[in-house]
Write a protein that holds these residues in place. Sequence first.
Motif, PDB file in Angstrom:
ATOM      1  N   GLY B 112      58.370  -2.181  10.430  1.00 11.04           N
ATOM      2  CA  GLY B 112      57.211  -3.058  10.557  1.00 11.04           C
ATOM      3  C   GLY B 112      57.088  -3.971   9.355  1.00 11.04           C
ATOM      4  O   GLY B 112      56.800  -5.173   9.480  1.00 11.04           O
ATOM      5  N   ALA B 113      57.319  -3.393   8.182  1.00 12.30           N
ATOM      6  CA  ALA B 113      57.229  -4.169   6.956  1.00 12.30           C
ATOM      7  C   ALA B 113      58.300  -5.269   6.932  1.00 12.30           C
ATOM      8  O   ALA B 113      58.071  -6.362   6.414  1.00 12.30           O
ATOM      9  CB  ALA B 113      57.400  -3.251   5.750  1.00 12.30           C
ATOM     10  N   GLU B 114      59.439  -4.933   7.530  1.00 14.94           N
ATOM     11  CA  GLU B 114      60.535  -5.901   7.586  1.00 14.94           C
ATOM     12  C   GLU B 114      60.136  -7.126   8.417  1.00 14.94           C
ATOM     13  O   GLU B 114      60.336  -8.280   8.010  1.00 14.94           O
ATOM     14  CB  GLU B 114      61.743  -5.211   8.219  1.00 14.94           C
ATOM     15  CG  GLU B 114      63.068  -5.901   8.027  1.00 14.94           C
ATOM     16  CD  GLU B 114      64.170  -5.113   8.737  1.00 14.94           C
ATOM     17  OE1 GLU B 114      65.099  -5.751   9.254  1.00 14.94           O
ATOM     18  OE2 GLU B 114      64.076  -3.856   8.804  1.00 14.94           O
ATOM     19  N   LEU B 115      59.539  -6.858   9.589  1.00 17.54           N
ATOM     20  CA  LEU B 115      59.090  -7.965  10.427  1.00 17.54           C
ATOM     21  C   LEU B 115      57.978  -8.738   9.732  1.00 17.54           C
ATOM     22  O   LEU B 115      57.958  -9.972   9.742  1.00 17.54           O
ATOM     23  CB  LEU B 115      58.610  -7.450  11.785  1.00 17.54           C
ATOM     24  CG  LEU B 115      58.053  -8.519  12.739  1.00 17.54           C
ATOM     25  CD1 LEU B 115      59.064  -9.640  12.965  1.00 17.54           C
ATOM     26  CD2 LEU B 115      57.639  -7.904  14.072  1.00 17.54           C
ATOM     27  N   GLU B 116      57.089  -8.021   9.117  1.00 21.56           N
ATOM     28  CA  GLU B 116      55.992  -8.674   8.394  1.00 21.56           C
ATOM     29  C   GLU B 116      56.557  -9.645   7.381  1.00 21.56           C
ATOM     30  O   GLU B 116      56.099 -10.782   7.255  1.00 21.56           O
ATOM     31  CB  GLU B 116      55.112  -7.629   7.720  1.00 21.56           C
ATOM     32  CG  GLU B 116      53.782  -8.155   7.200  1.00 21.56           C
ATOM     33  CD  GLU B 116      53.892  -8.948   5.900  1.00 21.56           C
ATOM     34  OE1 GLU B 116      53.082  -9.866   5.691  1.00 21.56           O
ATOM     35  OE2 GLU B 116      54.807  -8.669   5.103  1.00 21.56           O
ATOM     36  N   ARG B 117      57.541  -9.175   6.669  1.00 22.65           N
ATOM     37  CA  ARG B 117      58.163 -10.014   5.648  1.00 22.65           C
ATOM     38  C   ARG B 117      58.740 -11.300   6.247  1.00 22.65           C
ATOM     39  O   ARG B 117      58.516 -12.397   5.742  1.00 22.65           O
ATOM     40  CB  ARG B 117      59.290  -9.219   4.957  1.00 22.65           C
ATOM     41  CG  ARG B 117      60.205 -10.036   4.075  1.00 22.65           C
ATOM     42  CD  ARG B 117      59.784 -10.032   2.652  1.00 22.65           C
ATOM     43  NE  ARG B 117      59.437  -8.674   2.233  1.00 22.65           N
ATOM     44  CZ  ARG B 117      59.587  -8.223   1.002  1.00 22.65           C
ATOM     45  NH1 ARG B 117      60.081  -9.018   0.076  1.00 22.65           N
ATOM     46  NH2 ARG B 117      59.237  -6.993   0.694  1.00 22.65           N
ATOM     47  N   ALA B 118      59.453 -11.135   7.347  1.00 20.09           N
ATOM     48  CA  ALA B 118      60.071 -12.301   7.986  1.00 20.09           C
ATOM     49  C   ALA B 118      59.005 -13.314   8.404  1.00 20.09           C
ATOM     50  O   ALA B 118      59.131 -14.522   8.164  1.00 20.09           O
ATOM     51  CB  ALA B 118      60.895 -11.862   9.193  1.00 20.09           C
ATOM     52  N   LEU B 119      57.943 -12.801   9.002  1.00 22.33           N
ATOM     53  CA  LEU B 119      56.882 -13.677   9.487  1.00 22.33           C
ATOM     54  C   LEU B 119      56.160 -14.365   8.338  1.00 22.33           C
ATOM     55  O   LEU B 119      55.942 -15.580   8.360  1.00 22.33           O
ATOM     56  CB  LEU B 119      55.873 -12.871  10.318  1.00 22.33           C
ATOM     57  CG  LEU B 119      56.391 -12.308  11.631  1.00 22.33           C
ATOM     58  CD1 LEU B 119      55.391 -11.345  12.235  1.00 22.33           C
ATOM     59  CD2 LEU B 119      56.712 -13.436  12.598  1.00 22.33           C
ATOM     60  N   SER B 120      55.812 -13.591   7.334  1.00 19.18           N
ATOM     61  CA  SER B 120      55.005 -14.178   6.269  1.00 19.18           C
ATOM     62  C   SER B 120      55.867 -15.043   5.352  1.00 19.18           C
ATOM     63  O   SER B 120      55.367 -16.006   4.776  1.00 19.18           O
ATOM     64  CB  SER B 120      54.252 -13.106   5.490  1.00 19.18           C
ATOM     65  OG  SER B 120      55.130 -12.377   4.677  1.00 19.18           O
ATOM     66  N   ASP B 121      57.143 -14.726   5.258  1.00 14.48           N
ATOM     67  CA  ASP B 121      58.030 -15.623   4.513  1.00 14.48           C
ATOM     68  C   ASP B 121      58.013 -17.009   5.138  1.00 14.48           C
ATOM     69  O   ASP B 121      57.887 -18.019   4.442  1.00 14.48           O
ATOM     70  CB  ASP B 121      59.476 -15.089   4.514  1.00 14.48           C
ATOM     71  CG  ASP B 121      59.699 -14.059   3.406  1.00 14.48           C
ATOM     72  OD1 ASP B 121      58.759 -13.817   2.622  1.00 14.48           O
ATOM     73  OD2 ASP B 121      60.803 -13.503   3.338  1.00 14.48           O
ATOM     74  N   ALA B 122      58.132 -17.033   6.456  1.00 10.82           N
ATOM     75  CA  ALA B 122      58.155 -18.317   7.157  1.00 10.82           C
ATOM     76  C   ALA B 122      56.838 -19.056   6.970  1.00 10.82           C
ATOM     77  O   ALA B 122      56.811 -20.252   6.646  1.00 10.82           O
ATOM     78  CB  ALA B 122      58.435 -18.089   8.642  1.00 10.82           C
ATOM     79  N   GLN B 123      55.751 -18.316   7.133  1.00 13.68           N
ATOM     80  CA  GLN B 123      54.455 -18.970   7.047  1.00 13.68           C
ATOM     81  C   GLN B 123      54.147 -19.404   5.616  1.00 13.68           C
ATOM     82  O   GLN B 123      53.607 -20.488   5.386  1.00 13.68           O
ATOM     83  CB  GLN B 123      53.366 -18.023   7.552  1.00 13.68           C
ATOM     84  CG  GLN B 123      52.065 -18.722   7.889  1.00 13.68           C
ATOM     85  CD  GLN B 123      51.193 -17.917   8.822  1.00 13.68           C
ATOM     86  OE1 GLN B 123      51.066 -16.706   8.676  1.00 13.68           O
ATOM     87  NE2 GLN B 123      50.605 -18.575   9.796  1.00 13.68           N
ATOM     88  N   ARG B 124      54.524 -18.568   4.671  1.00  8.80           N
ATOM     89  CA  ARG B 124      54.286 -18.945   3.278  1.00  8.80           C
ATOM     90  C   ARG B 124      55.131 -20.138   2.855  1.00  8.80           C
ATOM     91  O   ARG B 124      54.695 -20.954   2.039  1.00  8.80           O
ATOM     92  CB  ARG B 124      54.562 -17.761   2.350  1.00  8.80           C
ATOM     93  CG  ARG B 124      53.373 -16.850   2.132  1.00  8.80           C
ATOM     94  CD  ARG B 124      53.540 -16.042   0.857  1.00  8.80           C
ATOM     95  NE  ARG B 124      54.805 -15.335   0.856  1.00  8.80           N
ATOM     96  CZ  ARG B 124      54.973 -14.120   1.351  1.00  8.80           C
ATOM     97  NH1 ARG B 124      53.943 -13.458   1.838  1.00  8.80           N
ATOM     98  NH2 ARG B 124      56.152 -13.539   1.334  1.00  8.80           N
ATOM     99  N   ALA B 125      56.331 -20.210   3.400  1.00  9.14           N
ATOM    100  CA  ALA B 125      57.204 -21.332   3.035  1.00  9.14           C
ATOM    101  C   ALA B 125      56.530 -22.656   3.386  1.00  9.14           C
ATOM    102  O   ALA B 125      56.514 -23.595   2.587  1.00  9.14           O
ATOM    103  CB  ALA B 125      58.551 -21.218   3.752  1.00  9.14           C
ATOM    104  N   ARG B 126      55.940 -22.696   4.579  1.00  4.86           N
ATOM    105  CA  ARG B 126      55.268 -23.928   4.973  1.00  4.86           C
ATOM    106  C   ARG B 126      54.048 -24.177   4.088  1.00  4.86           C
ATOM    107  O   ARG B 126      53.809 -25.284   3.628  1.00  4.86           O
ATOM    108  CB  ARG B 126      54.837 -23.861   6.424  1.00  4.86           C
ATOM    109  CG  ARG B 126      53.975 -25.048   6.765  1.00  4.86           C
ATOM    110  CD  ARG B 126      53.825 -25.425   8.205  1.00  4.86           C
ATOM    111  NE  ARG B 126      54.904 -25.230   9.106  1.00  4.86           N
ATOM    112  CZ  ARG B 126      55.241 -26.140  10.020  1.00  4.86           C
ATOM    113  NH1 ARG B 126      54.628 -27.314  10.051  1.00  4.86           N
ATOM    114  NH2 ARG B 126      56.188 -25.865  10.877  1.00  4.86           N
ATOM    115  N   MET B 127      53.315 -23.119   3.834  1.00  7.22           N
ATOM    116  CA  MET B 127      52.115 -23.220   3.012  1.00  7.22           C
ATOM    117  C   MET B 127      52.490 -23.684   1.603  1.00  7.22           C
ATOM    118  O   MET B 127      51.814 -24.545   1.027  1.00  7.22           O
ATOM    119  CB  MET B 127      51.474 -21.830   2.945  1.00  7.22           C
ATOM    120  CG  MET B 127      50.004 -21.829   2.729  1.00  7.22           C
ATOM    121  SD  MET B 127      49.118 -22.371   4.202  1.00  7.22           S
ATOM    122  CE  MET B 127      47.460 -22.000   3.685  1.00  7.22           C
TER     123      MET B 127
END
Lengths: 166, 166
Positions: B112-127
């Motif tokens: 779960g943490a792995e998926l979280e990381r992938a998702l938030s990495d993407a979102q943070r990159a844009r941010m």
Amino acid sequence: MSEPGVGGESLLFLTDEQLRKGIEAMFFAYRGFTADPDRILDGMDYGRAHHRAIHFIHRTPGTTVNNLLNILGVTKQSLNRVLRTLVEDGLVESRVGREDKRERHLFLTPRGAELERALSDAQRARMRAAYRAAGPQAVQGFRQVLEAMMDPDLRRQFQSQKESGA
Amino acid sequence: MSEPGVGGESLLFLTDEQLRKGIEAMFFAYRGFTADPDRILDGMDYGRAHHRAIHFIHRTPGTTVNNLLNILGVTKQSLNRVLRTLVEDGLVESRVGREDKRERHLFLTPRGAELERALSDAQRARMRAAYRAAGPQAVQGFRQVLEAMMDPDLRRQFQSQKESGA
DNA sequence: AATTTACGTCAGCCTTGTTGACTTTCCAAG
DNA sequence: CTTGGAAAGTCAACAAGGCTGACGTAAATT
């Protein structure tokens, strides 16, 4: 990384923590942003999709279905369902194009304009309160960050629309 | 009103035109904001609702179902559907409370943490890109306006979370 | 002992998004 | 004039993710 000469004070706003808070702020704020129109719409047979269609038809009267499709970023089938109910209910008028008769140009009827007014009054009231509370400086920053967050194509559309409106 | 001494320059940012542009900026920016995680999620069996659950479980490990319900603003049935699949798929662990055994405390598993990381990495990159493009001053304004736009209850929650995190 | 709370679950409904297939209308190029 | 393709509309089927209502269970509270 890099960013020579700016010293230690800078870049602190780019930490993962700061970004996470920005992300959550965006999430919660968007909820507030849509809450008032949603309240008006539920009870009627309409939803957020109808609001969006009405908003952009109001903003650009005579816009074509295809234009609207691109702005809203949904399929024509999805938009059509919404549009059909609005036309049936007499809130939107769909006129066959004079030059290109394949196109349908969309306009709000008086009743449509009335609903639009109610919805945007509510939404603007919240926006105005937020703007007033934060002040003009903050609003400028708000707009800058939002524009930088858009997809490039949409940003271009948005900004060109801005120039002609200024 | 009032605002003595600022003269004519003030309040121009509160015109209906300015507010309308803010509203549309919010709409388009939110699309960009969710675009990258959405891209990752579609293809998997998950959607935005799963993303939200994962995000907040990550942010507050051990949070209860009721907590999550309040933060997300959905019904327990709706959340439960999402949560069940996440538990079944081994991304989230639900532990019975030690003090109050009626409660379930939620945690991300390593996957779960792995998926979280992938998702938030993407979102943070844009941010991050947006923040960097706009600059720290603008970011501060962005945050101020967003907070002012939230519903008061959520704003309180959000801000108290902020204090303890600073 | 009775009530309330936290959670889960079943069933059914709505909105709003999707794909795919097909038709009609019309413009424009051959 | 015919034909190809774009614009628009329609039908069907489906999925995600909201919702309400009803019901069950275990645990805590009164």
